[in-house]
Design a protein around this motif. Structure first.
Motif, PDB file in Angstrom:
ATOM      1  N   THR A 128      -0.324  -9.435  -1.786  1.00  0.00           N
ATOM      2  CA  THR A 128      -0.493  -9.869  -3.184  1.00  0.00           C
ATOM      3  C   THR A 128       0.051  -8.849  -4.183  1.00  0.00           C
ATOM      4  O   THR A 128      -0.016  -9.060  -5.382  1.00  0.00           O
ATOM      5  CB  THR A 128      -1.987 -10.110  -3.514  1.00  0.00           C
ATOM      6  N   ASP A 129       0.599  -7.759  -3.669  1.00  0.00           N
ATOM      7  CA  ASP A 129       1.179  -6.735  -4.534  1.00  0.00           C
ATOM      8  C   ASP A 129       2.343  -7.316  -5.350  1.00  0.00           C
ATOM      9  O   ASP A 129       2.927  -8.329  -4.983  1.00  0.00           O
ATOM     10  CB  ASP A 129       1.688  -5.582  -3.643  1.00  0.00           C
ATOM     11  N   ARG A 130       2.662  -6.638  -6.442  1.00  0.00           N
ATOM     12  CA  ARG A 130       3.749  -7.096  -7.321  1.00  0.00           C
ATOM     13  C   ARG A 130       5.053  -7.286  -6.539  1.00  0.00           C
ATOM     14  O   ARG A 130       5.841  -8.191  -6.799  1.00  0.00           O
ATOM     15  CB  ARG A 130       3.956  -6.061  -8.429  1.00  0.00           C
ATOM     16  N   GLU A 131       5.293  -6.424  -5.557  1.00  0.00           N
ATOM     17  CA  GLU A 131       6.501  -6.513  -4.742  1.00  0.00           C
ATOM     18  C   GLU A 131       6.252  -7.258  -3.433  1.00  0.00           C
ATOM     19  O   GLU A 131       7.106  -7.255  -2.557  1.00  0.00           O
ATOM     20  CB  GLU A 131       6.997  -5.115  -4.393  1.00  0.00           C
ATOM     21  N   GLY A 132       5.046  -7.831  -3.290  1.00  0.00           N
ATOM     22  CA  GLY A 132       4.655  -8.413  -2.010  1.00  0.00           C
ATOM     23  C   GLY A 132       5.219  -9.805  -1.760  1.00  0.00           C
ATOM     24  O   GLY A 132       5.995 -10.340  -2.549  1.00  0.00           O
ATOM     25  N   LEU A 133       4.816 -10.381  -0.624  1.00  0.00           N
ATOM     26  CA  LEU A 133       5.328 -11.689  -0.224  1.00  0.00           C
ATOM     27  C   LEU A 133       4.797 -12.792  -1.132  1.00  0.00           C
ATOM     28  O   LEU A 133       5.453 -13.801  -1.356  1.00  0.00           O
ATOM     29  CB  LEU A 133       4.922 -11.978   1.228  1.00  0.00           C
ATOM     30  N   ARG A 134       3.581 -12.644  -1.616  1.00  0.00           N
ATOM     31  CA  ARG A 134       2.981 -13.615  -2.533  1.00  0.00           C
ATOM     32  C   ARG A 134       2.270 -12.858  -3.650  1.00  0.00           C
ATOM     33  O   ARG A 134       1.055 -12.661  -3.594  1.00  0.00           O
ATOM     34  CB  ARG A 134       1.926 -14.463  -1.793  1.00  0.00           C
ATOM     35  N   PRO A 135       3.010 -12.418  -4.643  1.00  0.00           N
ATOM     36  CA  PRO A 135       2.387 -11.617  -5.706  1.00  0.00           C
ATOM     37  C   PRO A 135       1.255 -12.403  -6.396  1.00  0.00           C
ATOM     38  O   PRO A 135       1.436 -13.564  -6.740  1.00  0.00           O
ATOM     39  CB  PRO A 135       3.549 -11.384  -6.687  1.00  0.00           C
ATOM     40  N   MET A 136       0.090 -11.778  -6.482  1.00  0.00           N
ATOM     41  CA  MET A 136      -1.035 -12.374  -7.204  1.00  0.00           C
ATOM     42  C   MET A 136      -1.717 -11.252  -7.956  1.00  0.00           C
ATOM     43  O   MET A 136      -2.511 -10.506  -7.398  1.00  0.00           O
ATOM     44  CB  MET A 136      -2.020 -13.017  -6.223  1.00  0.00           C
ATOM     45  N   LYS A 137      -1.360 -11.142  -9.207  1.00  0.00           N
ATOM     46  CA  LYS A 137      -1.749 -10.005 -10.024  1.00  0.00           C
ATOM     47  C   LYS A 137      -3.265  -9.815 -10.063  1.00  0.00           C
ATOM     48  O   LYS A 137      -3.776  -8.746  -9.752  1.00  0.00           O
ATOM     49  CB  LYS A 137      -1.212 -10.227 -11.442  1.00  0.00           C
ATOM     50  N   ARG A 138      -3.977 -10.866 -10.431  1.00  0.00           N
ATOM     51  CA  ARG A 138      -5.431 -10.767 -10.616  1.00  0.00           C
ATOM     52  C   ARG A 138      -6.137 -10.373  -9.332  1.00  0.00           C
ATOM     53  O   ARG A 138      -6.932  -9.437  -9.308  1.00  0.00           O
ATOM     54  CB  ARG A 138      -5.991 -12.116 -11.086  1.00  0.00           C
ATOM     55  N   LEU A 139      -5.847 -11.131  -8.254  1.00  0.00           N
ATOM     56  CA  LEU A 139      -6.507 -10.880  -6.973  1.00  0.00           C
ATOM     57  C   LEU A 139      -6.234  -9.447  -6.508  1.00  0.00           C
ATOM     58  O   LEU A 139      -7.134  -8.747  -6.053  1.00  0.00           O
ATOM     59  CB  LEU A 139      -6.004 -11.881  -5.925  1.00  0.00           C
ATOM     60  N   ASN A 140      -4.970  -9.020  -6.668  1.00  0.00           N
ATOM     61  CA  ASN A 140      -4.597  -7.686  -6.236  1.00  0.00           C
ATOM     62  C   ASN A 140      -5.354  -6.611  -7.018  1.00  0.00           C
ATOM     63  O   ASN A 140      -5.872  -5.653  -6.440  1.00  0.00           O
ATOM     64  CB  ASN A 140      -3.083  -7.494  -6.395  1.00  0.00           C
ATOM     65  N   ALA A 141      -5.435  -6.813  -8.328  1.00  0.00           N
ATOM     66  CA  ALA A 141      -6.152  -5.844  -9.161  1.00  0.00           C
ATOM     67  C   ALA A 141      -7.636  -5.819  -8.787  1.00  0.00           C
ATOM     68  O   ALA A 141      -8.253  -4.754  -8.693  1.00  0.00           O
ATOM     69  CB  ALA A 141      -5.974  -6.193 -10.631  1.00  0.00           C
ATOM     70  N   ALA A 142      -8.199  -7.012  -8.548  1.00  0.00           N
ATOM     71  CA  ALA A 142      -9.617  -7.097  -8.198  1.00  0.00           C
ATOM     72  C   ALA A 142      -9.882  -6.385  -6.871  1.00  0.00           C
ATOM     73  O   ALA A 142     -10.836  -5.611  -6.747  1.00  0.00           O
ATOM     74  CB  ALA A 142     -10.048  -8.566  -8.119  1.00  0.00           C
ATOM     75  N   LEU A 143      -9.010  -6.636  -5.893  1.00  0.00           N
ATOM     76  CA  LEU A 143      -9.172  -5.975  -4.589  1.00  0.00           C
ATOM     77  C   LEU A 143      -9.113  -4.460  -4.727  1.00  0.00           C
ATOM     78  O   LEU A 143      -9.949  -3.738  -4.186  1.00  0.00           O
ATOM     79  CB  LEU A 143      -8.061  -6.434  -3.630  1.00  0.00           C
ATOM     80  N   GLY A 144      -8.113  -4.005  -5.474  1.00  0.00           N
ATOM     81  CA  GLY A 144      -7.937  -2.569  -5.660  1.00  0.00           C
ATOM     82  C   GLY A 144      -9.164  -1.942  -6.315  1.00  0.00           C
ATOM     83  O   GLY A 144      -9.654  -0.893  -5.876  1.00  0.00           O
ATOM     84  N   ALA A 145      -9.667  -2.615  -7.349  1.00  0.00           N
ATOM     85  CA  ALA A 145     -10.834  -2.085  -8.063  1.00  0.00           C
ATOM     86  C   ALA A 145     -12.048  -2.052  -7.136  1.00  0.00           C
ATOM     87  O   ALA A 145     -12.798  -1.076  -7.101  1.00  0.00           O
ATOM     88  CB  ALA A 145     -11.121  -2.943  -9.296  1.00  0.00           C
TER      89      ALA A 145
END
Ligand code: ADP
Ligand code: MG
Lengths: 283, 219
Positions: free
Chosen positions: B42-59
Motif C-alpha cells: 500500500t506504499d506510495r510506490e507499492g503495487l496498490r498504493p493506498m495512502k490512508r491505510l498505509n499511514a494508519a498501519l505505519g502509525a
C-alpha cells in the motif's frame, strides 16, 4: 502490412509536473523492427511503460493487436501484457532463481505445467545460445549472457511484440553486436515485431527498418532509417546524426569493414580483429 | 547448589525459554508478516498504493512499538487470562511477547521487502504477473536472505524480552536468574543463567546469518 501497435496522441505527465510525453502518435507494423531514438530524459522509458499500461497515459491511448489497452479489465490487461515481451537495460532477472527458473517464470505465472514450461525453457535457452547455463544463477553470468536470459524469458510466451528499452546500453560493443544479431534472428525466424528503444544511433542503424526520433517529449521525425539519418530534417535529428560520437566517415569505414568481414566468411570476428589481420594498425 | 542440580535447573529453564521464544516468534510472524507485506503493497510506490491505510498501519506500528514491554505485559493481563487461563508461567508470557514482537516484525519484513530491486517488480508486471504473484514469487522470494536475517534479529530480540518477562514470573532463564540470583543470593546461578542466555542469542544470530548466506544466490 498490418499494424500491431498504435499509439494515438499519447501524453503522460507525472502529478503536476511537466509533460514527459506530449501527443505521441506512432504506428508499428507487424513483423518490423522499429527504432525509437532520443537523448537521455526524452521520455523513452516512460513511453515503453505506457505501451503496456505499466504507467497509465494521461491522455490518448494505445491500440495493441486491435484492442484498446485503456478499455481492458485488469484480467484482460494482464493477458495483454503476456503477449508483449519486455527487455531492460539492467536485465532485471530474478537473482534468487536459476537461469531456467527465470525463463520459466512467465510460463509459471500464466499457468503452464511445470514439465511443459521446463521443456520450452530449454528450447529457448538453445535459441539464445545458453543451453549449458540452465542451472546456473544470474550472478555468475556476464552482462551479455544475462541479457540473453532476459530475452529468452521475454519471448517465452511467444509475444506479438518485443519491447527493448536500452537493451544493449549496459553492454560493450562486441556483446552489443551479439545481442543485436540475436534480435535480428528472432525477427527473421519467428516474425516477432520488435520495438528497439535506444539513445545510440549505431543500434538503430544496425537492425531497425524504421525509426522515430523522440525529442523533448515529442516525436519529431518518423521514417525509414536511411532516409531519416541521411537527410535529417529537424534540428533534433541533425544533432543526433552529427553528435553521435562517431563521425560520419568513421562510421562508413566501420560499415565497409563489417561488410567485407561478412563476405569474407569472417563473421563473428570483431572489426578490429579483421583490420589487425589485414595488417592495418588502428588507434 | 550441586552441579547436577544446577544443570537440570538450567536445562529446564532453557527449554522453557526456547518454548516461549519460538512460539511467540511463530505467532508474531503470523501477524507481522502479512502486516509488513501490506505496508509495502500500500506504499506510495507499492503495487496498490493506498495512502490512508498505509499511514494508519505505519502509525499503529509506531505506537505499538513505543509501548515499553513491561507495561504492555501488564496491560494485556486480562487478554492473557482470557486466552491462556492464567497470567504467570511461560505459556502466559507468549501472549505479551507475541503482541510486542508483531509490529517489530512488520517493520523488519517491510524493510526486507523494500530492498528488492524495483526493476524486478517492473519486469514481473510487464510479464503480466498479478500483485499476488508478485508478492509470492518476486518480493518474498527475492527477499528470502534478508527475511532470514530479520528472523534471527526477531528471535534474539524476543529471547531478550522473554528474560525480562521472567523477572515478573514469566518462566524460563530470566525467571531462574531473578529467583536464585536475586532473591536467594546465588550469584553463580545467576551468572550461569546469563551466560547461557548470551550463548543462545549468539547461536541464533550466527545460525540465521549462516543460513541467509547459504540460500543467497547473489554470491
Ligand atoms: N515515475 C516518475 N515520476 C516523475 N517523473 C518521472 C517518472 N519517470 C520518469 N520521469 C521523468 O520523465 C522524464 C523522462 O524520463 P524517461 O522516460 O526515463 O526518459 P529516457 O528513458 O528517455 O531517458 C525525466 O525527466 C524523468 O525525470
Ligand atoms: Mg530510459
Amino acid at each position: 502490412m498490418g499494424v500491431i501497435l498504435e499509439l494515438r496522441g499519447l501524453s503522460k505527465r507525472f502529478g503536476q509536473g511537466e509533460s514527459v510525453l506530449e501527443d505521441v502518435s506512432l504506428k508499428i507494423g507487424e513483423g518490423e523492427i522499429f527504432g525509437l531514438i532520443g537523448k537521455s530524459g526524452a521520455g523513452k522509458s516512460t513511453l515503453a511503460r505506457c505501451v503496456s499500461y505499466l504507467e497509465e497515459p494521461t491522455a490518448g491511448g494505445v491500440v495493441f493487436a486491435g484492442r484498446e489497452m485503456g478499455a481492458l479489465s485488469r484480467g484482460e490487461l494482464y493477458e495483454a501484457r503476456r503477449s508483449m515481451g519486455m527487455v531492460f537495460q539492467q536485465f532485471n532477472l530474478l537473482m534468487q532463481r536459476s537461469v531456467i527458473g527465470n525463463v520459466c517464470f512467465p510460463m509459471e505465472i500464466s499457468g503452464w505445467k511445470r514439465r511443459a514450461a521446463r521443456e520450452r525453457a530449454l528450447k529457448l535457452l538453445e535459441t539464445v545460445g545458453l543451453s549449458d547455463k540452465a542451472d546456473a544463477y544470474p550472478s555468475t553470468l556476464s552482462g551479455g549472457q544475462r541479457q540473453r536470459v532476459a530475452i529468452a524469458r521475454a519471448i517465452a510466451l511467444s509475444p506479438r511484440i518485443l519491447l527493448c528499452d536500452e537493451a544493449t546500453s549496459a553492454l560493450d560493443p562486441e556483446t552489443t553486436r551479439g545481442i543485436l544479431a540475436l534480435l535480428r534472428e528472432l525477427n527473421q525466424n519467428m516474425g516477432i515485431t520488435i520495438l528497439v528503444i535506444t539513445h545510440e544511433m549505431l543500434v538503430v542503424e544496425s537492425i531497425c527498418h524504421r525509426v522515430a526520433i523522440l525529442d523533448r517529449s515529442r516525436v519529431v521525425e518518423v521514417g525509414d532509417v536511411r532516409e531519416v539519418f541521411d537527410h535529417p530534417k529537424t534540428e533534433a535529428a541533425k544533432a543526433l546524426v552529427a553528435g553521435d560520437g562517431q563521425p560520419d566517415r568513421a562510421r562508413k569505414l566501420l560499415r565497409a569493414v563489417e561488410a567485407y568481414r561478412d563476405k569474407a566468411g569472417l563473421a563473428g570476428i570483431s572489426a578490429e580483429e579483421v583490420l589487425r589481420r589485414a595488417g592495418i594498425p588502428i588507434d | 547448589m550441586p552441579a547436577s542440580q544446577l544443570i537440570d535447573l538450567l536445562w529446564e529453564g532453557m527449554l522453557e525459554t526456547l518454548y516461549m521464544t519460538l512460539w511467540s516468534a511463530a505467532l508474531a510472524y503470523l501477524i507481522g508478516l502479512p502486516m509488513g507485506v501490506l505496508m509495502v503493497v500500500t506504499d506510495r510506490e507499492g503495487l496498490r498504493p493506498m495512502k490512508r491505510l498505509n499511514a494508519a498501519l505505519g502509525a499503529f506500528v509506531n505506537l505499538a512499538r513505543s509501548i515499553p514491554f513491561l507495561i504492555l505485559l501488564i496491560a494485556v493481563i486480562p487478554l492473557t487470562r482470557a486466552i491462556v487461563g492464567r497470567i504467570v508461567g511461560s505459556t502466559a508470557t507468549i501472549v505479551p511477547l507475541t503482541l510486542s514482537a508483531a509490529p517489530f516484525i512488520a517493520r523488519l519484513v517491510e524493510s526486507s521487502l523494500k530492498e528488492v530491486d524495483a526493476g524486478m517488480v517492473l519486469a514481473a508486471r510487464a510479464m503480466g504477473a498479478t500483485p499476488a504473484q508478485i508478492i509470492r514469487k518476486v518480493l518474498l522470494t527475492e527477499a528470502r536472505p534478508s527475511l532470514l536475517l530479520g528472523a534471527a534479529i526477531a528471535v534474539t530480540t524476543i529471547l531478550g524480552y522473554s528474560a525480562m518477562a521472567g523477572f515478573v514470573g514469566g518462566g524460563g532463564l530470566g525467571d531462574i536468574a531473578i529467583r536464585y540470583g536475586f532473591y536467594r543470593y546465588q550469584r553463580d546461578t545467576m551468572l550461569w543463567t546469563v551466560a547461557l542466555l548470551v550463548i543462545v542469542v549468539q547461536l541464533f544470530q550466527e545460525a540465521g546469518a549462516r543460513a541467509a548466506r547459504r540460500i543467497d544466490k547473489r554470491i
